[in-house]
Enzyme design. Structure first.
Site, PDB file in Angstrom:
ATOM      1  N   LEU A 126       4.070   3.621   7.612  1.00 43.53           N
ATOM      2  CA  LEU A 126       3.098   3.889   6.558  1.00 43.53           C
ATOM      3  C   LEU A 126       1.776   3.215   6.906  1.00 43.53           C
ATOM      4  CD1 LEU A 126       2.494   4.985   3.677  1.00 43.53           C
ATOM      5  CD2 LEU A 126       3.219   2.762   2.816  1.00 43.53           C
ATOM      6  N   HIS A 230       2.856 -10.112   5.244  1.00 38.45           N
ATOM      7  CA  HIS A 230       1.463 -10.173   5.682  1.00 38.45           C
ATOM      8  C   HIS A 230       0.565  -9.797   4.498  1.00 38.45           C
ATOM      9  CE1 HIS A 230      -2.180  -9.127   7.938  1.00 38.45           C
ATOM     10  NE2 HIS A 230      -1.664  -9.757   8.976  1.00 38.45           N
TER      11      HIS A 230
END
Length: 340
Positions: A126, A230
């Site tokens: 994605l 992240h």
């Protein structure tokens, strides 16, 4: 308007651009021409294949700007992971060390190496290019896969999971990998991540410690990032959590990013999606839907306003939406109601 469609052979340059822009830690989009071409070829074969149960099919799609023809991003599904190449992960669990005689009772965390997601469906790859981020574009790129899972369940496993990118700095250095590197490996995180992305995983089996690792033995920096994502991945994680995905203690073996999972039939967008018959004409509805056609080989999905008549189970869509989805009056659609 963005429309999701299966990737084409002519999309190679656009996919390479997405790989270059995605940055470190995006294992499924390495900057490697042979690998990306292989993924395109596998996707072309997979979309054309008659399937009654999930196998080694990989479905790669792109988001195309209908006005310019520019590819805005990519998204994908691997039908059954780990059947051709092993899929590794760590499972974070607890063990008890106790002695009644000494009145000592310690609960400690361990990381156990394994292949527990073998055969599960992975939603992956994605990536939305920065200039297209905003509005419903991110939700479209993620949720279109759930429309596919709902409409074609025979092609996918009962368990659906996603690996979330773990913590690393701008140069691709991972605190978790640094500890593994110092004790078991002698290569940088970016190289290990790249080798995994191109399928060269033999070094993992050769060098990765097979016995459970006591978390308390890791460096403070490595312990701090276990199960953390992240910063750029937080929006994607929040979206999946709203869909019912959760982490059951599995983390990536390189950056310790969390793996989240959900049973396919329990995914919110799968549960609440529905079929309706298309009526193509102008309308004034303000309700947004994520809409797809029901042609697998020619799959199309977009986010658009539509007018639903619950009594007749017809949904009115504008002519430009019908064109983007390649449908006409009377065709069957699948929809999910959306919020801005």
């Amino acid at each position: 308007m963005l429309v999701i469609r299966p990737i084409r052979a002519s999309d190679f340059d656009a996919l390479m651009l997405c790989a270059e822009e995605s940055g470190h830690g995006f294992t499924s989009l390495p900057v490697d021409a042979d690998l990306l071409q292989g993924r395109i070829n596998n996707s072309l074969e997979s979309f054309a294949k008659h399937v009654t149960s999930p196998g080694m099919e990989g479905y790669l799609m792109v988001a195309e700007d209908t006005e310019t023809g520019e590819v805005a991003g990519t998204t994908g599904i691997e039908a059954a992971i780990g059947l051709d190449n092993p899929f590794y992960s760590y499972h974070l669990t607890k063990v008890v060390h106790s002695s009644r005689k000494l009145n000592v009772h310690n609960i400690v965390e361990v990381l156990t190496f394994g292949n527990n997601y073998t055969g599960a469906t992975e939603i992956c790859t994605l990536f939305l290019r920065p200039e297209f981020r905003g509005g419903l574009n991110g939700k479209l790129l993620s949720k279109c896969r759930f429309l596919m899972l709902a409409e074609f369940p025979e092609r996918f496993a009962d368990v659906v999971f996603a690996e979330m990118r773990g913590v690393s700095d701008d140069d691709g250095n991972s605190p978790f990998w640094q500890w593994l590197k110092d004790n078991f490996f002698s290569i940088d995180f970016t190289l290990a991540d790249y080798l995994t992305g191109i399928g060269a995983k033999g070094f993992i089996a050769d060098l990765m410690p097979k016995l459970p690792i006591y978390v308390s033995l890791l460096s403070e920096e490595a312990r701090a990032v276990i199960g953390q994502v992240h910063p750029k991945t937080r929006p994607a994680l929040r979206l999946l959590e709203k869909e019912g995905f959760s982490c059951r203690g599995y983390v990536d073996i390189f950056d310790a990013g969390p793996t989240v999972e959900c049973l396919r039939h329990n995914i919110e967008s799968v549960r609440h999606s529905f079929n309706a018959t298309a009526s193509v004409r102008e309308h004034s509805s303000a309700q947004h839907y994520l809409i797809s056609n029901t042609d697998f080989a020619g799959f199309r999905a977009t986010a658009a306003k539509a007018a639903l008549d619950p009594e007749t189970n017809h949904v009115v869509i504008a002519p430009e939406v019908a064109e983007a989805l390649q449908v006409k009056d009377g065709d069957r659609l699948r929809l999910i109601a959306m919020e801005e």
